[in-house]
Design an enzyme around this catalytic site. Structure first.
Site, PDB file in Angstrom:
ATOM      1  N   LYS A 110      -0.106 -56.768 -26.672  1.00 49.51           N
ATOM      2  CA  LYS A 110      -1.393 -55.648 -27.224  1.00 49.51           C
ATOM      3  C   LYS A 110      -2.141 -56.253 -28.302  1.00 49.51           C
ATOM      4  CE  LYS A 110       0.114 -50.922 -26.974  1.00 49.51           C
ATOM      5  NZ  LYS A 110       0.838 -49.998 -27.198  1.00 49.51           N
ATOM      6  N   LYS A 189      -1.479 -53.386 -14.625  1.00 50.50           N
ATOM      7  CA  LYS A 189      -0.633 -52.095 -14.633  1.00 50.50           C
ATOM      8  C   LYS A 189      -2.406 -51.487 -15.626  1.00 50.50           C
ATOM      9  CE  LYS A 189       1.448 -49.651 -17.983  1.00 50.50           C
ATOM     10  NZ  LYS A 189       0.977 -49.187 -19.756  1.00 50.50           N
ATOM     11  N   LYS A 192      -5.109 -46.945 -20.273  1.00 57.33           N
ATOM     12  CA  LYS A 192      -6.290 -46.268 -20.282  1.00 57.33           C
ATOM     13  C   LYS A 192      -6.842 -47.297 -21.720  1.00 57.33           C
ATOM     14  CE  LYS A 192      -3.049 -43.657 -23.832  1.00 57.33           C
ATOM     15  NZ  LYS A 192      -2.103 -42.767 -22.642  1.00 57.33           N
TER      16      LYS A 192
END
Ligand code: ADP
Ligand code: TRP
Length: 320
Positions: A110, A189, A192
């Site tokens: 992230k 992958k 959202k």
């Protein structure tokens, strides 16, 4: 056997969530005691405003019910309606070495994607451990990306148990190998957060087709045989097909008679058909929102009863 999982309320649900988490869960509720919740505390790590988080939370609840979560069989609630989980999260933090969190792939990914690092994002796995351990969970159905978090939960529980007594059950993850990581329209992958998702409930068949048309494919000209191996369209379509269906589709690729446009249309049909019943249920729930709120309140009351009992034991064990 008690099976628990959480879903992030941080956006519209997509095909990756459906195959990686929702569908396996709906199947599990027939045989196991299922606990599932909308992880809105977790979603706070990426949420921008109150209205959106609220909307995403209720949308996720409606979508889960629509794909077949049966409130008669499954305990279904919103994470923040059981605030005991935050107390456990703090207590578990004491049993979580910094090095363990620093090694988390999901956190590192992230941050690498440009999401600003803050403490909530960093300690996310500890809250997930609290979710799991609070309810004496035995199995956790998750996508491949979340396996490490379940392993961290075991590490944290083991540390607690060693120091304060065997209070926590060590959970195991459950992954269906063949649907381990669903690719998005760019082959990465599906997520959202990556802007590459195919939403579960598109407003129309036409909109779904438009999205499928965006799937990246090679530029082999029409009339030549196509490679199905490594083709994102094929990989997505295969999720809906049995062995025979896959063989047939492979033959169509090899025949050279059809182009990617045909396979994108076929994929759209597969998705649209699979979700027909879910769309009908969803229309029902959207017209009966009181029912949705009642289901969630009932689920929260049941989950909270269990959580409070567990927290009494935990507080007693550690001297609070
Ligand atoms: P996202 O990556 O879109 O933010 P979440 O993190 O909310 O998705 O994932 C919710 C659940 O769906 C988790 O169990 C996760 O492992 C599963 N999941 C999400 N994306 C995929 C995917 N592409 N393939 C398989 N499972 C997935
Ligand atoms: N972290 C999970 C995800 O991103 C969601 C989640 C939160 C979860 N708490 C959980 C999953 C507990 C399983 C068990 O998908």
């Amino acid at each position: 056997m008690r099976v628990l999982t959480g879903i992030q309320a941080s956006g519209k649900l997509h095909i990756g969530n459906y195959f990686g988490a929702m569908k396996p869960m709906v199947e599990l509720q027939e045989e196991h005691e299922l606990f599932t919740f909308i992880a809105n505390y977790h979603s706070l790590t990426t949420s921008k405003d109150a209205e959106t988080l609220k909307q995403y939370t209720i949308d996720a609840a409606v979508d889960y019910l629509s794909v077949g979560i049966d409130p008669q069989k499954t305990t279904f609630w919103v994470q923040s309606d059981v605030p005991e989980v935050l107390e456990l999260y703090w207590i578990l933090s004491k049993f979580t070495p910094m090095g363990l969190l620093e090694r988390a792939h999901s956190y590192k990914d992230k941050v690498a994607k440009g999401i600003a690092a803050n403490h909530a994002l960093f300690s996310y796995p500890v809250l997930m451990a609290a979710d799991i351990l609070l309810y004496d969970t035995q199995k956790v159905p998750v996508g491949k990306d979340q396996i490490q978090h379940v392993e961290m939960t075991r590490d944290i529980a083991t540390k607690f148990n060693n120091e304060y007594g065997e209070l926590f059950i060590l959970p195991e993850h459950m992954v269906q190998e063949e649907v381990a990581t669903i690719p998005g329209i760019d082959g990465q992958k599906m997520s959202k957060s990556y802007g590459n998702a195919i939403d579960l409930f598109m407003e129309s068949e036409k909109a779904l087709q438009k999205r499928c048309n965006k799937i990246i494919s090679s530029s082999t000209p029409l009339g030549e045989p196509l490679e199905w191996e490594g083709c994102h369209i094929y990989n997505l379509a295969a999720l809906f097909l049995d062995e025979e269906g896959k063989k047939e589709l492979q033959a169509r690729y090899k025949s050279g008679k059809e182009g990617y446009g045909h396979f994108k249309k076929y994929l759209k049909e597969l998705i649209w058909e699979e979700l027909e019943e879910a769309r009908e249920k969803r229309a029902y729930y959207l017209n009966h929102m009181d029912e949705v709120h009642d289901i969630l309140a009932h689920g929260a009351a049941k989950a909270r009863g269990i959580a409070q009992k567990k927290m009494e034991q935990v507080r007693e064990a550690i001297g609070l």
